[in-house]
Each structure stands twice: as structure tokens, then as C-alpha cells.
Design an enzyme around this catalytic site. Structure first.
Site, PDB file in Angstrom:
ATOM      1  N   ARG A  45       0.852  -1.200   0.000  1.00  0.00           N
ATOM      2  CA  ARG A  45       0.000   0.000   0.000  1.00  0.00           C
ATOM      3  C   ARG A  45       0.884   1.244   0.000  1.00  0.00           C
ATOM      4  NH1 ARG A  45      -1.296   1.793   4.545  1.00  0.00           N
ATOM      5  NH2 ARG A  45      -2.135  -0.122   5.437  1.00  0.00           N
ATOM      6  N   TYR A  97     -16.758  16.936 -15.139  1.00  0.00           N
ATOM      7  CA  TYR A  97     -17.042  15.508 -15.254  1.00  0.00           C
ATOM      8  C   TYR A  97     -18.072  15.117 -14.173  1.00  0.00           C
ATOM      9  CZ  TYR A  97     -16.381  10.465 -15.021  1.00  0.00           C
ATOM     10  OH  TYR A  97     -16.587   9.110 -15.001  1.00  0.00           O
ATOM     11  N   ASP A 169      -7.636  18.727 -14.482  1.00  0.00           N
ATOM     12  CA  ASP A 169      -7.935  17.366 -14.913  1.00  0.00           C
ATOM     13  C   ASP A 169      -7.548  17.291 -16.390  1.00  0.00           C
ATOM     14  OD1 ASP A 169      -9.115  15.049 -15.947  1.00  0.00           O
ATOM     15  OD2 ASP A 169     -10.803  15.120 -14.551  1.00  0.00           O
ATOM     16  N   LYS A 194      -8.453   6.342 -19.498  1.00  0.00           N
ATOM     17  CA  LYS A 194      -8.708   6.862 -20.842  1.00  0.00           C
ATOM     18  C   LYS A 194      -7.420   6.813 -21.673  1.00  0.00           C
ATOM     19  CE  LYS A 194     -12.622   7.590 -18.765  1.00  0.00           C
ATOM     20  NZ  LYS A 194     -12.947   8.834 -18.099  1.00  0.00           N
TER      21      LYS A 194
HETATM   22  C1  LIG Z   1     -13.494   9.192 -16.741  1.00  0.00           C
HETATM   23  C2  LIG Z   1     -13.116  10.504 -16.167  1.00  0.00           C
HETATM   24  C3  LIG Z   1     -12.872  10.646 -14.796  1.00  0.00           C
HETATM   25  C4  LIG Z   1     -13.066   9.528 -13.801  1.00  0.00           C
HETATM   26  O1  LIG Z   1     -12.147   8.517 -13.976  1.00  0.00           O
HETATM   27  P1  LIG Z   1     -12.414   6.974 -13.579  1.00  0.00           P
HETATM   28  O2  LIG Z   1     -11.141   6.328 -13.966  1.00  0.00           O
HETATM   29  O3  LIG Z   1     -13.605   6.518 -14.348  1.00  0.00           O
HETATM   30  O4  LIG Z   1     -12.666   6.966 -12.104  1.00  0.00           O
HETATM   31  C5  LIG Z   1     -12.466  11.897 -14.349  1.00  0.00           C
HETATM   32  N1  LIG Z   1     -12.330  12.944 -15.187  1.00  0.00           N
HETATM   33  C6  LIG Z   1     -12.576  12.838 -16.502  1.00  0.00           C
HETATM   34  C7  LIG Z   1     -12.404  14.032 -17.377  1.00  0.00           C
HETATM   35  C8  LIG Z   1     -12.971  11.624 -17.042  1.00  0.00           C
HETATM   36  O5  LIG Z   1     -13.238  11.533 -18.361  1.00  0.00           O
END
Ligand SMILES: *Cc1c(COP(=O)(O)O)cnc(C)c1O
Length: 389
Positions: A45, A97, A169, A194
Site C-alpha cells: 500500500r 465531469y 484534470d 482513458k
Molecule cells: C473518466 C473521467 C474521470 C473519472 O475517472 P475513472 O477512472 O472513471 O474513475 C475523471 N475525469 C474525466 C475528465 C474523465 O473523463
């Protein structure tokens, strides 16, 4: 050294065996030489060699001091919010988001961390919304699903002047297209699910800090809260990142071709893509992004979910699914899928009309993708009774 060389060569061969692929250290604990005397690792961890390789890699990619890998993008976002205390406030992009909206509004507000939302594409609105309680400005650029662009450099200047942290982000752009820390941001987060991992096969998140002091705080939170990324998922993410610049270049090229094609279609009303000269913040996107990314959204002249549903059900290469950033193209209807939980009026005001369609343009041949959309548009306009595949 150029970006692609740097990525491939900042991943060291395994010191013990020479393995060129990072070994998956699938272990919870590490045998100690004497009580409290270990070889740099004591419990997974706190630290794990496979995860450590990924964390170092993302820190280098984003030009930060430290990187941290989490079990999901939302776990990464959660760790950043935990820098704040009750009484503090987050000032966030209004087109945020949905998962981040849910976390800020429905988890942290009741714990005493306030949140206000504003249109961050307009720097004056950001300046006007900062209060003495604001401790963190939260932006996404480009946003989901209407690809709005905020000026990172200008907002960073504002954040500094008010002693407020700026977190970006960077999921939609990826560090191959945009590096917010170089533009003045303090923290970058990613849904590595992503583009970073890039193959629709893992859920993962990343935080990168500009300074070592912020890094120490995130490290403490990561270990204290425990939402770490496991060794195998760390390995998958490293493997994905190895081809990130190549993928982003091709995703962007394909997306530009698709966006330009959509602009020629009678059925299409608006096309949202930062690479189009008609995009309202195209000039800022050009300044701060090297590539415009792989997501394109558009809505229809006939603003009805029925017509859009017909269209998204009629593509062959664009497969109907949530998520984005993978090698295979995806299509979705936010009003019925990702954004269904947002009240219709608020959703429509943000540009997410009933017929808005979001494409995650993959790495198939651009001509095939355009052909696929052409046929689906024909089906939706009713000129063909059934799909002619
Ligand atoms: C998908 C997404 C998230 C969340 O991510 P997860 O891996 O699904 O928890 C946060 N910000 C953006 C812009 C996203 O497209």
C-alpha cells in the site's frame, strides 16, 4: 531527447534480472533484513516497485516532482480534495465531469468543504467567483462532452495572486498534447483509464504534483486512505503509456478529419472540436495544446433523442459505449447515458442537448470511420430504411 525516446527510456530494465518489461511485483509485503531494515519497500500500500515505475513515468511525462497512481480517476480526484479542510471551498468548472460533480457536491459538501461552479472559459468569471474561502480551483480543459477550453496560464496567474491551488484534470488532452504544470498549474490529475492506458482494459487514476512539498502531502493521503493502483493494473498502464504520443497524434488526426466531415452534413447543427477554427476558444487551444485530442461531439438539426438514438445504433466501427480514449472508436448519447442523472434543463444549458452525440475517435482508418458515420447519418435521416452493411 525527444518525447517518445524519453518515455521508452525512462522505464529502466529490471535491475535484478535485466527484464526489459517492468516485472509485475505481485506481492503484499517484503522480507526485511532486520526489523525496520528493508530494501526500499515494506508494504505494497505504501510502495510497490511496479507502481513506483509508473509513478515516476507519469511525473516525468507531466514535468512534475512526484506522481501517484490510484485505483481510479475518481480516487485520484478524491486524494486532491483531501488536501482541503472543513470550511475551505473549491471553485470548479461548471461543465465538470459528472463523477467529480457527484464527489464534490454529494460527498464533500456534507463534510464541510464547499463548492461553487463557474464558467472557467471566461477568466473574468473565475476572478469574480474567488472568495476568501477558495483554496482550490478545479478545471478540465477540454471539457466533457462539449470540449470547452479554459486558459490554463491566465487562471494560474489568478490562482497564484490569491494563494489558491490550481488543479487541472488533464484526462481529455493527455500529457502528449498538453502539460498544465508548465503553464503554471500546481497539480494534474488523470483518469488513466482513458488515454494514458489507452486500450479500454483498466480503471486507473493519476496525480502529479509540481512541488515536492505537495507531493509529500499527496503521498501521505495515498498511504493513509489506501486507494492505490494494483501491480498488474500499474503494468497495463505503463504498457499503454509507451505508445501514448503515437496514439495521440493519430487520434487527433482522425478526429480532425471526422470533425471536418461532420461540418459538411446537413443533419448536423453544431460540431464541437478544439481543432476547428469555428471553436470559440480555438486560439487558446492552439496556444496550450500540441494536439487537439480524439473526442468530437456534435448535435443534430432535429434535436430529438429518437433521431440521435437511430444514428448511434447504426454505426458499425463506432461501438455504443461509455468511456473514451481507447484504440477502438466509441459513440455515445450523453443525454441518455453519461449525463442522464443531470436535470434536463441544466444539461441543455451546458450544451448537452437531447441529440448531442459524443465520439471517441479511435485508431481505425479515418476513411472507414467517416464512411461509417456517413451511412449512419443516412439511416437517421430516413433516406435508408435499414442499415446497408
Ligand atoms: C473518466 C473521467 C474521470 C473519472 O475517472 P475513472 O477512472 O472513471 O474513475 C475523471 N475525469 C474525466 C475528465 C474523465 O473523463
Amino acid at each position: 531527447m525527444k518525447a517518445q525516446t524519453k518515455i521508452l527510456h525512462s522505464i529502466p530494465a529490471d535491475e535484478l534480472t535485466g527484464a526489459i518489461s517492468t516485472p509485475i511485483y505481485q506481492t503484499s509485503t517484503f522480507v526485511q533484513d532486520a526489523p525496520g531494515v528493508n530494501r526500499g519497500y515494506d508494504y505494497s500500500r505504501t510502495n510497490n516497485p511496479t507502481r513506483a515505475t509508473l509513478e515516476k513515468l507519469v511525473a516525468e511525462l507531466e514535468g512534475g516532482s512526484h506522481g501517484f497512481a490510484f485505483a481510479s480517476g475518481l480516487a485520484a480526484i478524491d486524494a486532491v480534495v483531501k488536501l482541503l479542510a472543513a470550511g475551505d471551498e473549491i471553485l470548479a468548472v461548471d461543465d465538470i465531469y459528472g463523477g467529480a460533480f457527484r464527489l464534490f457536491t454529494h460527498v464533500y459538501q456534507k463534510l464541510g468543504i464547499g463548492v461553487r461552479y463557474t464558467d472557467t472559459t471566461d477568466v473574468a468569471k473565475v476572478a469574480a467567483a474567488i472568495t476568501p474561502r477558495t483554496k482550490l480551483i478545479w478545471i478540465e480543459t477540454p471539457t466533457n462532452p462539449t470540449l470547452k477550453i479554459s486558459d490554463i496560464r491566465a487562471i494560474a496567474v489568478l490562482a497564484k495572486a490569491h494563494h489558491v491551488l490550481l488543479c487541472v484534470d488533464n484526462t481529455f488532452a493527455s500529457p502528449a498534447a498538453q502539460t498544465p504544470l508548465a503553464l503554471g498549474a500546481d497539480i494534474v490529475v488523470h483518469s488513466a483509464t482513458k488515454y494514458l492506458a489507452g486500450h479500454s482494459d483498466v480503471i486507473a487514476g493519476v496525480v502529479v504534483t509540481k512541488t515536492a512539498a505537495l507531493g509529500d502531502q499527496i503521498k501521505f493521503i495515498q498511504n493513509a486512505s489506501g486507494a492505490i493502483l494494483g501491480p498488474f493494473d500499474s503494468w497495463l498502464t505503463i504498457r499503454g503509456i509507451e505508445t501514448l504520443p503515437l496514439r495521440i497524434a493519430q487520434h487527433s488526426k482522425n478526429a480532425q478529419a471526422v470533425a471536418e466531415f461532420l461540418q459538411t452534413q446537413d443533419l448536423v447543427r453544431n460540431v464541437y472540436y478544439p481543432g476547428l477554427s469555428t471553436h470559440h476558444n480555438h486560439a487558446i487551444a492552439q496556444q496550450q495544446q500540441q494536439y487537439f485530442g480524439g473526442v468530437v461531439s456534435f448535435d443534430l438539426q432535429i434535436d430529438e433523442a429518437d433521431v440521435a438514438t437511430q444514428l448511434v445504433k447504426s454505426t458499425r466501427y463506432f461501438q455504443l459505449a461509455e468511456s473514451l480514449g481507447g484504440v477502438k472508436s466509441l459513440i455515445c448519447l450523453p443525454s441518455e447515458m453519461t449525463h442522464k442523472s443531470i436535470p434536463a434543463e441544466i444539461r441543455r444549458r451546458a450544451g448537452v442537448t437531447d441529440s448531442l452525440i459524443r465520439l471517441s475517435v479511435g485508431l481505425e482508418d479515418a476513411e472507414d470511420l467517416i464512411d461509417d458515420l456517413k451511412k449512419a447519418i443516412r439511416v437517421a435521416t430516413g433516406r435508408l430504411a435499414t442499415a446497408a452493411f
